[in-house]
Design a protein around this motif. Structure first.
Motif, PDB file in Angstrom:
ATOM      1  N   PHE A 196       0.851  -1.371   0.005  1.00 56.26           N
ATOM      2  CA  PHE A 196      -0.201   0.018  -0.033  1.00 56.26           C
ATOM      3  C   PHE A 196       1.032   1.331  -0.129  1.00 56.26           C
ATOM      4  O   PHE A 196       0.819   2.048  -0.812  1.00 56.26           O
ATOM      5  CB  PHE A 196      -0.859  -0.047   1.232  1.00 56.26           C
ATOM      6  N   ARG A 197       2.080   1.268   0.848  1.00 52.11           N
ATOM      7  CA  ARG A 197       2.774   2.544   0.916  1.00 52.11           C
ATOM      8  C   ARG A 197       3.482   2.532  -0.369  1.00 52.11           C
ATOM      9  O   ARG A 197       3.653   3.913  -0.689  1.00 52.11           O
ATOM     10  CB  ARG A 197       3.782   2.293   2.053  1.00 52.11           C
ATOM     11  N   ASP A 231      -4.763  16.718  -0.296  1.00 52.85           N
ATOM     12  CA  ASP A 231      -5.332  16.636   1.229  1.00 52.85           C
ATOM     13  C   ASP A 231      -5.998  15.334   1.682  1.00 52.85           C
ATOM     14  O   ASP A 231      -5.640  14.647   2.544  1.00 52.85           O
ATOM     15  CB  ASP A 231      -6.451  17.768   1.411  1.00 52.85           C
ATOM     16  N   HIS A 232      -6.891  14.563   0.524  1.00 55.45           N
ATOM     17  CA  HIS A 232      -7.237  13.281   0.920  1.00 55.45           C
ATOM     18  C   HIS A 232      -6.055  12.097   0.711  1.00 55.45           C
ATOM     19  O   HIS A 232      -5.950  11.468   1.671  1.00 55.45           O
ATOM     20  CB  HIS A 232      -8.321  12.971  -0.216  1.00 55.45           C
ATOM     21  N   GLU A 238      -1.338   9.140   6.227  1.00 56.19           N
ATOM     22  CA  GLU A 238      -1.421   9.093   7.719  1.00 56.19           C
ATOM     23  C   GLU A 238      -1.837   7.956   8.352  1.00 56.19           C
ATOM     24  O   GLU A 238      -1.382   7.184   9.190  1.00 56.19           O
ATOM     25  CB  GLU A 238      -2.078  10.251   8.237  1.00 56.19           C
ATOM     26  N   SER A 239      -2.925   7.197   7.670  1.00 57.58           N
ATOM     27  CA  SER A 239      -3.646   6.100   8.101  1.00 57.58           C
ATOM     28  C   SER A 239      -2.571   4.906   7.894  1.00 57.58           C
ATOM     29  O   SER A 239      -2.516   3.931   8.690  1.00 57.58           O
ATOM     30  CB  SER A 239      -5.040   5.817   7.304  1.00 57.58           C
ATOM     31  N   GLY A 242       0.091   5.135  10.335  1.00 59.12           N
ATOM     32  CA  GLY A 242      -0.395   4.490  11.660  1.00 59.12           C
ATOM     33  C   GLY A 242      -0.688   2.921  11.727  1.00 59.12           C
ATOM     34  O   GLY A 242      -0.130   2.192  12.704  1.00 59.12           O
ATOM     35  N   LEU A 243      -1.130   2.337  10.622  1.00 63.39           N
ATOM     36  CA  LEU A 243      -1.132   0.988  10.258  1.00 63.39           C
ATOM     37  C   LEU A 243       0.190   0.157  10.689  1.00 63.39           C
ATOM     38  O   LEU A 243       0.334  -0.631  11.373  1.00 63.39           O
ATOM     39  CB  LEU A 243      -1.917   0.463   9.215  1.00 63.39           C
ATOM     40  N   ASP A 244       1.246   0.734   9.906  1.00 67.10           N
ATOM     41  CA  ASP A 244       2.574   0.274  10.140  1.00 67.10           C
ATOM     42  C   ASP A 244       3.206   0.296  11.630  1.00 67.10           C
ATOM     43  O   ASP A 244       3.668  -0.592  12.012  1.00 67.10           O
ATOM     44  CB  ASP A 244       3.444   0.911   8.841  1.00 67.10           C
ATOM     45  N   ARG A 245       2.807   1.421  12.308  1.00 68.90           N
ATOM     46  CA  ARG A 245       3.266   1.744  13.419  1.00 68.90           C
ATOM     47  C   ARG A 245       2.646   0.628  14.398  1.00 68.90           C
ATOM     48  O   ARG A 245       3.356  -0.025  15.413  1.00 68.90           O
ATOM     49  CB  ARG A 245       3.237   3.151  14.244  1.00 68.90           C
ATOM     50  N   LEU A 246       1.118   0.695  14.389  1.00 64.73           N
ATOM     51  CA  LEU A 246       0.655  -0.303  15.098  1.00 64.73           C
ATOM     52  C   LEU A 246       1.013  -1.829  14.844  1.00 64.73           C
ATOM     53  O   LEU A 246       0.981  -2.805  15.915  1.00 64.73           O
ATOM     54  CB  LEU A 246      -0.910  -0.303  14.828  1.00 64.73           C
TER      55      LEU A 246
END
Length: 326
Positions: A196-197, A231-232, A238-239, A242-246
């Motif tokens: 995804f990234r 912006d989107h 960011e999502s 955040g998923l990768d960090r979690l």
């Protein structure tokens, strides 16, 4: 193959010549029209017909045929090339896959080339045709609509992955959730997030450039649309971050749980080994059969030895139980 071909004049789709050259000449002659051609996995011969009519740069043509490109923006003399990586979520397998989409923008024309699986651009074209005020922005309107659809899909897929992550976290922190299969699931999930990234993060720079100044074939009045897409895209990135960090935290928690369980197992093994060692020691001493052991010739000697061994085992068991080893 060619999926669709149409001339858009003053924000409205119109019928035009079937020949590319005649259609492009007609669009440029009116001054308020442009030609949009959509292709899906064209062969080299098919795309050569299109590229020769629109004068696309050889490097851009090579990228369109080989695919497997990173999201990027390239400005050539006769056209602007934008590479997008659509992301798709398969609910049956809970997995992420990517496709590839290239958009060529030039003087009164736009060419879209799609590779890979997933829905085509027919929905985007239909939605755009219902918004003539947007179509009046010319070929840049098509680039905006396609980019907006791709980025909106990013947001939706990120939400699906967030739901899957919540289920994975519940399994990791369940009482019996720490097992070897969990680590494989977390690693597989991280691979999907990485895929995804690779699609979303490199797109930040092209969207920033399109929202700014100095990009050919993108009029100034179209820039606010690309700022909205940027912006989107920032929200989607960011999502994903955040998923990768979690996932990293979940993997660390899983490994910590595995270590705790291994320590518990070692304590239990050590406790049972200690309880087995004491009777073995007493039995070993008596097994040497020394002559000068008074209790050897007493009737209570054997029961006393058994009582000592049993008492030692019970004492050790209560000690280990109180300390939580058993």
């Amino acid at each position: 193959m060619i999926v669709d071909c149409a001339i858009y004049r003053d924000g409205t789709r119109t019928d035009g010549p079937a020949d590319f050259s005649d259609a492009l000449a007609e669009a440029r002659a009116t001054g308020d029209a442009f030609l949009w051609i959509g292709l899906h996995e064209p062969t080299e011969k098919e795309f050569e017909l299109v590229s020769s009519e629109f004068g696309l740069h050889p490097l851009a043509v090579e990228d369109a045929l080989t695919a497997h490109q990173r999201p990027k923006l390239e400005a050539y003399d006769d056209a602007l090339t934008v590479v997008l990586k659509p992301v798709f979520y398969d609910e049956a397998t809970d997995s992420v896959s990517t496709g590839e989409l290239m958009v060529f923008l030039g003087d009164s024309f736009v060419v879209t080339v799609r590779h890979g699986r997933g829905a085509g651009l027919g929905v985007v074209r239909q939605r755009l045709e219902k918004e003539p005020e947007v179509l009046r922005h010319g070929p840049a309107a098509v680039l905006y609509a396609v980019s907006d659809a791709v980025v909106d899909a990013y947001v939706e897929v990120a939400a699906e992955l967030q739901t899957d992550l919540e289920g994975l976290e519940a399994d990791v922190f369940a009482p019996n959730g720490a097992d070897a299969g969990t680590a494989a699931r977390i690693y597989s999930f991280k691979r999907q997030v990485l895929e995804f990234r690779r699609a979303s993060n490199p797109l930040t720079m092209p969207m920033t450039r399109l929202a700014g100044m100095g990009v050919p074939f993108v009029p100034e009045r179209s820039r606010p649309f690309f700022r909205d897409v940027a912006d989107h895209l920032a929200r989607a990135n960011e999502s994903v971050d955040g998923l990768d960090r979690l996932l990293s935290d979940a993997l660390a928690a899983h490994l910590a749980q595995m270590g705790v369980r291994q320590n518990d197992d070692m304590r239990k093994i050590s406790a049972w080994a200690a309880m087995a060692a004491v009777p073995t020691m007493v039995a070993g001493i008596y097994g040497m059969n020394f002559e000068h052991m008074p209790e050897l010739r007493q009737w209570w000697g054997y029961p006393a030895a058994l009582l000592v061994m049993g008492g030692a085992v019970v004492a050790l068991f209560r000690l280990f139980k109180r300390r939580g080893w058993l």
